[in-house]
Design an enzyme around this catalytic site. Structure first.
Site, short mmCIF file in Angstrom:
data_model
loop_
_atom_site.label_atom_id
_atom_site.label_comp_id
_atom_site.label_asym_id
_atom_site.label_seq_id
_atom_site.Cartn_x
_atom_site.Cartn_y
_atom_site.Cartn_z
N GLU A 1 14.86 -32.70 -3.68
CA GLU A 1 14.58 -32.59 -4.72
C GLU A 1 16.04 -32.69 -5.33
O GLU A 1 16.60 -31.85 -5.35
CB GLU A 1 13.74 -31.45 -5.65
CG GLU A 1 13.39 -31.64 -6.98
CD GLU A 1 14.39 -31.18 -7.80
OE1 GLU A 1 15.04 -31.85 -8.58
OE2 GLU A 1 14.20 -29.89 -8.26
N CYS B 1 17.95 -30.57 -13.34
CA CYS B 1 17.69 -31.84 -12.95
C CYS B 1 16.82 -32.69 -13.43
O CYS B 1 16.79 -33.85 -13.39
CB CYS B 1 17.06 -31.46 -11.61
SG CYS B 1 15.61 -30.24 -11.50
P1 NDP Z 1 25.20 -29.79 -3.29
O1 NDP Z 1 24.10 -30.81 -2.75
O2 NDP Z 1 26.42 -29.73 -2.93
O3 NDP Z 1 24.59 -28.19 -3.15
C1 NDP Z 1 23.37 -27.96 -3.05
C2 NDP Z 1 23.05 -26.84 -2.32
O4 NDP Z 1 23.39 -27.55 -0.98
C3 NDP Z 1 23.94 -25.71 -2.25
O5 NDP Z 1 23.25 -24.45 -1.94
C4 NDP Z 1 25.07 -25.92 -1.31
O6 NDP Z 1 25.61 -24.64 -0.75
C5 NDP Z 1 24.06 -26.49 -0.18
N1 NDP Z 1 24.87 -27.29 0.95
C6 NDP Z 1 25.91 -28.06 0.58
N2 NDP Z 1 26.41 -28.50 1.96
C7 NDP Z 1 25.56 -27.93 2.79
C8 NDP Z 1 25.91 -28.25 4.24
N3 NDP Z 1 26.63 -28.86 4.99
N4 NDP Z 1 24.95 -27.30 4.71
C9 NDP Z 1 24.06 -26.47 4.23
N5 NDP Z 1 24.04 -26.51 2.69
C10 NDP Z 1 24.71 -27.04 2.16
O7 NDP Z 1 25.11 -29.82 -4.84
P2 NDP Z 1 26.03 -28.99 -6.03
O8 NDP Z 1 25.50 -27.82 -6.05
O9 NDP Z 1 27.67 -28.89 -5.62
O10 NDP Z 1 25.92 -30.14 -7.31
C11 NDP Z 1 26.32 -31.28 -7.20
C12 NDP Z 1 25.62 -32.34 -7.76
O11 NDP Z 1 24.24 -32.09 -7.38
C13 NDP Z 1 25.71 -32.04 -9.21
O12 NDP Z 1 26.65 -32.50 -10.00
C14 NDP Z 1 24.26 -32.84 -9.64
O13 NDP Z 1 24.49 -34.03 -9.82
C15 NDP Z 1 23.43 -32.42 -8.55
N6 NDP Z 1 22.53 -31.48 -8.69
C16 NDP Z 1 21.18 -31.79 -8.77
C17 NDP Z 1 20.08 -30.52 -9.18
C18 NDP Z 1 18.83 -30.84 -9.31
O14 NDP Z 1 18.26 -29.87 -9.53
N7 NDP Z 1 18.21 -32.03 -8.67
C19 NDP Z 1 20.69 -29.40 -9.00
C20 NDP Z 1 22.14 -29.11 -8.98
C21 NDP Z 1 22.99 -30.20 -8.50
P3 NDP Z 1 26.96 -24.27 -1.42
O15 NDP Z 1 26.86 -23.90 -3.13
O16 NDP Z 1 27.44 -23.34 -0.47
O17 NDP Z 1 27.97 -25.45 -1.21
#
Ligand code: NDP
Length: 673
Positions: free
Chosen positions: A256, A295
């Site tokens: 998602e 989102c």
């Molecule tokens: P990310 O995709 O970076 O992170 C989402 C989750 O993935 C976090 O828990 C993060 O952990 C984890 N993650 C990242 N890299 C890895 C990895 N290599 N292995 C395992 N887990 C990983 O998104 P962000 O939170 O940085 O947000 C960035 C953008 O995503 C926002 O600007 C927005 O555009 C979008 N977004 C969309 C959402 C939605 O609901 N659809 C919600 C939030 C963001 P960690 O925090 O430790 O990096």
């Protein structure tokens, strides 16, 4: 300084030496250290697979649903502790309600759906029995059973509580243990809620574990029975879902991710209409709630060309009144973004949008100096005057308090613009015209996971564009990740395997715990209505004596009830009807006679008849025909501490053995005599 801990194999583990320092979005100062602990991923997986999974699978759907209800009730009593931490994430109390109360509410809904829509057993029946043979000795049935692995939940920073609970509720209801990995930035709030669940003592050991920080080689250790459920950015989703081990094992991956959701103002909604006012109200809320970090937030506001300036004026008036500031202050309507990094990301995305848009209100230059240190950004409204030529507005999401107005010429154009987002979680439409709703839905539903239509008739009770509801599918095609969450039992099935079983009626009946036609029938020592819930056996059957239906019976019933329909009263008219040979008995007369035949009248464990399902009249019954009844216990479901529901398959046959009617009868039956 907050120090959220991981919970692995039954132990709490503090942040390690390489922990990340979390900078508070309000003050710009460090508020927590998180992660960096050396977690043994294999030990966590083994713990879930050998302890949590078996314990959960030993429970029935109803027992797991009751556990969810108890958990939600427990969290509800302690939620103020979560609200106390909430402002540190940049969120106001109103924002926190979406996250905290929203998460607890989601768990309550799954608890209730589990009790009402799933069996009090271990096998979920998916659809009807399939007739695979002429004589009915070989049948098919789809069932779903819990996966025997682990669900890894990777959550986003914006909903630290809801994000965890909305995934945990269907997973636990399915009977699958979970390893939860919250986004590091807001992990302290997730940890506080997770800790409460462990402290409640309601979860079996190994049912839920928590990783604060990075997942190390966890994904490399997953297999065919595991599921990854991810919420976050498209880039991370793409990177994780292409992990060679996940690909090799066909490990389920639900995503998602960010999407460029649209909201369309209907062509009928002029500035004086209730729909126009609703559009302005909801768009204001979508831009400002959670500082636009939802989102589902409306990113593209698609309005009739002729209304563009009116909408721009009305919205900028509203957004100009939004009080931005410390989320813990009562006056504040909009808090900070979740982190300084997130603010930097939004500013970069605004720069990318700039060549295709003009600023209507807000933008970084409108920020007052006293908020410059935190992750604040004023609500920002842009307009794109040539949405056909534009590409960035349809592909770049500024994940903050930012929306862009786009003008449309006609409805087909509006739908085309909405669809140019490449797949979204939700698209909304504000109209009072059913035909507009139909046209937009038919031309755009394939591109959106949810279509939200609001207007004067639904305004008072509508739940809002941005609210994913546990009852409804949350997810979307294409850019939105191609996944689905929630949606009631649909959300539970993501953590289960659907299997087609084939065999004789007895085999299928034994597996599903539900009697089906052709399976063994037994006779109890007494009339079934004199037997308690526990005494009644699946397949227990009563055959009644026959009763002849006379013309007098039909006349009497017709005049008594007032149902003097010609098919029962007029021989010639009935004969002229292609269904009847002449005057026939009322279907309801047959039902009443059936009850008279199978009922045992004395007080006993049967408390009430609560309904009929699937009634069909299959053959007419003429005066002089006789009917008899077969009543077989099909299914039993505990409902309260005092009684349960027994569903009976009932068939009526005539003197030639032909079936004339069939239905499912529901009775409430006491556990005591
Ligand atoms: P990310 O995709 O970076 O992170 C989402 C989750 O993935 C976090 O828990 C993060 O952990 C984890 N993650 C990242 N890299 C890895 C990895 N290599 N292995 C395992 N887990 C990983 O998104 P962000 O939170 O940085 O947000 C960035 C953008 O995503 C926002 O600007 C927005 O555009 C979008 N977004 C969309 C959402 C939605 O609901 N659809 C919600 C939030 C963001 P960690 O925090 O430790 O990096």
């Amino acid at each position: 300084m907050l120090k959220p801990e991981s919970y692995a194999a039954g132990r709490w583990i503090a942040p390690g030496e390489t922990a990340t320092t979390i900078i508070g979005p309000v003050s710009g100062e460090p508020i927590a250290v998180a992660g960096g602990a050396a977690l043994d991923m294999q030990e966590m997986l083994d713990h879930a697979r050998t302890k949590g999974g078996p314990a959960l699978r030993a429970m029935t759907f109803h027992e797991r649903a009751k556990m969810l209800k108890a958990l939600a009730t427990y969290l509800d009593t302690r939620k103020e502790e979560l609200y106390a931490l909430n402002p540190a994430t940049g969120a106001t109390r109103r924002d926190g309600a979406i996250d905290i109360d929203g998460g607890i509410g989601t768990m309550f809904v799954f608890a209730s759906k589990g009790r009402r829509e799933m069996p009090d057993g271990h096998v979920y029946i998916d659809g009807e029995v399939e007739q695979l043979s002429r004589k009915g000795t070989f049948l098919g049935q789809h069932i779903a059973v819990p996966l025997q692995g682990v669900a890894v939940h990777i959550n986003a920073f914006n909903f630290p509580v809801w994000g965890m609970l909305e995934k945990l509720a269907p997973t636990l209801l399915a009977g699958v243990p979970a390893i939860v990995k919250p986004a590091t930035q807001t992990s302290y709030l997730t940890e506080a809620c997770f800790r409460m669940m462990i402290e409640s003592g309601l979860l079996p050991e190994g049912a839920a574990q928590l990783i604060v920080g990075r997942t190390g080689d966890l994904l490399d250790r997953l297999g065919a029975q595991d599921v990854v459920s991810f919420t976050g950015s498209a880039d991370t989703a793409t990177m994780l879902r292409s992990n060679p081990n996940l690909v090799k094992n066909s490990t389920r991956f639900l995503a998602e991710q960010d999407s460029l959701n649209a909201a369309i103002l209907g062509p009928d909604a002029d500035p004086d209409s209730p729909e126009f006012a609703l559009f302005i109200k909801e768009a204001t809320s979508e831009i400002t709630a959670k500082a636009g970090q939802k989102c589902t937030a409306m990113r593209r506001l698609i309005v009739p060309e002729s209304q563009l300036e009116a909408v721009a004026k009305a919205l900028s008036d509203k957004l100009g009144n939004i009080v931005l500031g410390d989320p813990s202050s009562k006056e504040t309507r909009m808090g900070a973004l979740a982190s300084l990094d997130q603010k930097a990301d939004v500013l970069e995305k605004l720069a990318q949008l700039a060549p295709e848009t003009r600023v209507i209100c807000g933008g970084p230059d409108a920020l007052s100096d006293n908020l410059a240190n935190g992750a604040f950004l004023p609500p920002t409204l842009l307009a794109c005057d040539d949405p056909d030529a534009a590409t960035v507005v349809h592909s770049v999401e500024a994940f903050g308090p930012v929306s862009t107005l786009l003008p449309y010429r006609d409805l087909a154009h509006a739908a085309e613009l909405a669809n140019r987002g490449g797949g979204s979680l939700v698209s909304s439409l504000f109209t009072n015209e059913p035909q507009v709703a139909r046209d937009v839905t038919l031309s755009s539903a394939a591109w959106h996971g949810r279509i939200y239509i609001n207007g004067r008739a639904s305004a008072d009770e509508s739940t809002g564009h941005g609210s994913p509801l546990p009852h409804m599918v949350h997810g979307g095609p294409g850019r939105a990740g191609g996944g689905e969450e929630l949606g009631g039992v649909r959300g539970v099935l993501h953590y289960m395997q659907r299997t087609a079983i084939q065999g004789s009626p007895d085999m299928i009946s034994a597996i599903t715990g539900t009697w089906i036609k052709g399976a063994a029938e037994t006779t109890g020592p007494q009339h079934p209505f004199q037997r308690t819930f526990d005494e009644i056996v699946i397949g227990e059957t009563l055959h009644t004596d026959p009763r002849t239906v006379t013309l007098d019976d039909i006349e009497h019933f017709a005049h008594f009830t007032g149902d003097t329909f010609y098919a029962h009263m007029d021989e010639e008219a009935a004969k002229a009807n292609p269904f009847f040979p002449g005057r026939v008995a009322h279907g309801y007369l047959l039902l009443s006679f059936a009850a008279g035949l199978f009922v045992q009248p004395d007080p006993g464990p049967v408390l009430a008849n609560t309904g009929l399902n699937g009634l069909s009249f299959q053959k007419p019954v003429s005066p002089g025909d006789s009917i008899k009844v077969r009543l077989t216990c099909k299914r039993k479901t505990k409902r309260t501490d005092a009684y349960g529901e027994v569903a009976w398959n009932v068939t009526l046959t005539n003197q030639d053995g032909d079936q004339v009617a069939e239905y499912e009868l529901l009775t409430m039956v006491s556990y005591e005599r």
